[in-house]
Design a protein around this motif. Structure first.
Motif, PDB file in Angstrom:
ATOM      1  N   VAL A   1     -41.500   6.558  -0.059  1.00 36.23           N
ATOM      2  CA  VAL A   1     -42.855   5.916   0.001  1.00 36.23           C
ATOM      3  C   VAL A   1     -42.658   5.520   1.522  1.00 36.23           C
ATOM      4  O   VAL A   1     -42.003   4.614   1.907  1.00 36.23           O
ATOM      5  N   ALA A   2     -43.324   6.232   2.316  1.00 32.99           N
ATOM      6  CA  ALA A   2     -43.298   5.824   3.939  1.00 32.99           C
ATOM      7  C   ALA A   2     -44.072   4.821   4.362  1.00 32.99           C
ATOM      8  O   ALA A   2     -43.653   4.135   5.235  1.00 32.99           O
ATOM      9  N   CYS A   3     -45.356   4.560   3.381  1.00 31.64           N
ATOM     10  CA  CYS A   3     -46.212   3.633   3.692  1.00 31.64           C
ATOM     11  C   CYS A   3     -46.921   3.367   2.785  1.00 31.64           C
ATOM     12  O   CYS A   3     -47.269   4.311   1.940  1.00 31.64           O
ATOM     13  N   LYS A   4     -47.829   2.047   2.478  1.00 28.79           N
ATOM     14  CA  LYS A   4     -48.736   1.794   1.621  1.00 28.79           C
ATOM     15  C   LYS A   4     -49.646   0.762   2.341  1.00 28.79           C
ATOM     16  O   LYS A   4     -49.155  -0.070   3.020  1.00 28.79           O
ATOM     17  N   ALA A   5     -51.027   0.995   2.261  1.00 28.83           N
ATOM     18  CA  ALA A   5     -51.711   0.056   2.989  1.00 28.83           C
ATOM     19  C   ALA A   5     -53.056  -0.090   2.126  1.00 28.83           C
ATOM     20  O   ALA A   5     -53.765   0.919   1.673  1.00 28.83           O
TER      21      ALA A   5
ATOM     22  N   VAL B   1     -55.655   1.584  -2.235  1.00 29.11           N
ATOM     23  CA  VAL B   1     -54.610   1.702  -1.577  1.00 29.11           C
ATOM     24  C   VAL B   1     -54.243   3.026  -1.204  1.00 29.11           C
ATOM     25  O   VAL B   1     -54.312   4.037  -1.952  1.00 29.11           O
ATOM     26  N   VAL B   2     -53.735   3.225   0.174  1.00 28.55           N
ATOM     27  CA  VAL B   2     -53.436   4.484   0.798  1.00 28.55           C
ATOM     28  C   VAL B   2     -52.047   4.255   0.560  1.00 28.55           C
ATOM     29  O   VAL B   2     -51.388   3.628   1.155  1.00 28.55           O
ATOM     30  N   THR B   3     -51.279   5.731   0.120  1.00 30.40           N
ATOM     31  CA  THR B   3     -49.907   5.769   0.165  1.00 30.40           C
ATOM     32  C   THR B   3     -49.470   7.048   0.563  1.00 30.40           C
ATOM     33  O   THR B   3     -50.152   8.227   0.515  1.00 30.40           O
ATOM     34  N   ALA B   4     -48.209   7.066   1.403  1.00 33.16           N
ATOM     35  CA  ALA B   4     -47.770   8.416   2.187  1.00 33.16           C
ATOM     36  C   ALA B   4     -46.112   8.447   1.512  1.00 33.16           C
ATOM     37  O   ALA B   4     -45.829   7.581   1.476  1.00 33.16           O
ATOM     38  N   MET B   5     -46.008   9.694   1.048  1.00 29.90           N
ATOM     39  CA  MET B   5     -44.721   9.845   0.506  1.00 29.90           C
ATOM     40  C   MET B   5     -43.922  11.169   1.156  1.00 29.90           C
ATOM     41  O   MET B   5     -44.671  12.001   1.596  1.00 29.90           O
ATOM     42  N   THR B   6     -42.696  10.926   1.300  1.00 31.07           N
ATOM     43  CA  THR B   6     -41.892  12.220   2.158  1.00 31.07           C
ATOM     44  C   THR B   6     -40.960  12.469   1.223  1.00 31.07           C
ATOM     45  O   THR B   6     -40.321  11.658   0.337  1.00 31.07           O
ATOM     46  N   TRP B   7     -40.219  13.591   1.333  1.00 35.98           N
ATOM     47  CA  TRP B   7     -39.268  14.288   0.570  1.00 35.98           C
ATOM     48  C   TRP B   7     -38.445  15.538   1.148  1.00 35.98           C
ATOM     49  O   TRP B   7     -39.004  15.905   1.982  1.00 35.98           O
TER      50      TRP B   7
ATOM     51  N   CYS C   1     -49.800   3.815   7.740  1.00 39.53           N
ATOM     52  CA  CYS C   1     -50.739   4.321   6.978  1.00 39.53           C
ATOM     53  C   CYS C   1     -52.110   4.232   7.611  1.00 39.53           C
ATOM     54  O   CYS C   1     -53.287   4.433   6.771  1.00 39.53           O
ATOM     55  N   ALA C   2     -52.242   4.044   8.644  1.00 34.18           N
ATOM     56  CA  ALA C   2     -53.690   4.032   9.303  1.00 34.18           C
ATOM     57  C   ALA C   2     -54.349   5.469   9.464  1.00 34.18           C
ATOM     58  O   ALA C   2     -53.429   6.385   9.873  1.00 34.18           O
TER      59      ALA C   2
END
Length: 134
Positions: free
Chosen positions: A65-69, A86-92, A131-132
């Protein structure tokens, strides 16, 4: 002097972690979010082309999880029973079968908590640190 600086740094970190919807098992308005993010991860594994490899070294791995905002709940949202956004970005890392090489993947979603629990919708890409919105 060092001890005072260290204590100040720890108290700042503690204050940040209390207000953020990140970490461990969240309580209150973010309760259940971590489970929803894990469910989203399973959906990515099942559907993303980078995760379709047949050999073990070609499977998706190192999910992060790269960020949560937290996003603002508007008065219209509140009238509908929405209590959190909540906005969440995930990487893999995955494997691109066309290019026959490892490749990074990422997705961004917005989680919304309403009367029936959390729902997830795709979200436009965001700054992966904050997460902006871009």
């Amino acid at each position: 002097m060092r001890r005072v600086a260290a204590m100040a740094a720890l108290s700042i970190l503690g204050a940040c972690s209390q207000s953020a919807p990140a970490g461990g098992q969240a309580t209150g308005k973010f309760a259940g979010l971590d489970n929803e993010i894990l469910s989203w991860r399973k959906q990515i594994i099942a559907a993303d082309p980078l995760c379709k490899g047949t050999s073990e070294d070609q499977k998706c791995q190192t999910f992060e999880v790269a960020c949560k905002a937290e996003r603002t709940v508007t008065p219209d949202d509140a009238a509908k029973g929405i209590t959190a956004r909540v906005v969440t970005a995930m990487t893999w890392n995955g494997f691109d079968p066309k290019l026959k090489q490892a490749q990074a993947g990422s997705r961004t979603s917005e989680f919304t908590k309403g009367p029936s629990g959390w729902t997830r919708a795709d979200h436009a890409p965001v700054n992966m640190s904050s997460c902006a919105d871009l």
